[in-house]
Design a protein around this motif. Structure first.
Motif: not given
Length: 180
Positions: A1-8
């Protein structure tokens, strides 16, 4: 599962409610598991209703199994049923109902398909024994001791039926479910 970035995260926060709604609806249409998860979160579906739906899928998978080599077909159906239980677990996070689904599947197998345990191919026998072992571990690890007593007789019956066959297993399966 992808990690959610702060930019996202920032980009999502900047979306309007209407845009967020459109994205959620689009994602729910594409992914049935996400739809069920949202349905439970929003109160459209209860965990008990999800249990009933999953139990019905498992029953259909197991009871509608046919094929030239029934043992192999049952093994495939057992794997698909285990995947349905895993899906149920991801959606509801309800360990008690997950355990009940494991026991429901075991009941179906022991009530209808124990004749396949004596087959030349032992894959179904081994897969059933592994399911029984996982169920025992699930009960011991995640459920209160009071449930151990509730499930003991049924699990002991399943263990006795597995051990009554003179087929070796590549792992250790207890002779009885020990209540601590």
């Amino acid at each position: 599962m992808p990690t959610v970035s702060t930019g996202f995260k920032k980009a999502v926060k900047q979306l309007s409610d209407k845009e967020k709604e459109a994205i959620i609806l689009k994602a729910a249409r594409r992914d049935g598991e996400l739809y069920d998860l949202l349905a439970i979160e929003l109160g459209e579906l209860t965990p008990e209703e999800a249990y009933e739906q999953t139990a019905e899928k498992i029953r259909e998978l197991m009871m509608d199994t046919t094929g030239r080599y029934l043992g192999r077909a049952l093994t495939k159906s057992l794997r698909k049923s285990a995947k349905e239980i895993a899906r149920f677990k991801r959606i509801t996070k309800d360990v008690k109902l997950e355990t009940d689904l494991h026991l429901y599947l075991l009941r179906l197998i022991f009530d209808n398909f124990t004749g396949q345990f004596d087959s030349y191919y032992k894959a179904f026998y081994t897969a059933t024994a592994r399911l029984l072992q996982r169920t025992i571990q699930l009960i011991r690890k995640n459920l209160h001791e009071d449930y151990h007593l509730e499930y003991k007789d049924e699990l002991d019956s399943f263990l006795e039926q597995i051990h009554s066959r003179n087929k070796p297993l590549s792992f250790d399966l207890p002779r009885e479910f020990v209540v601590e």
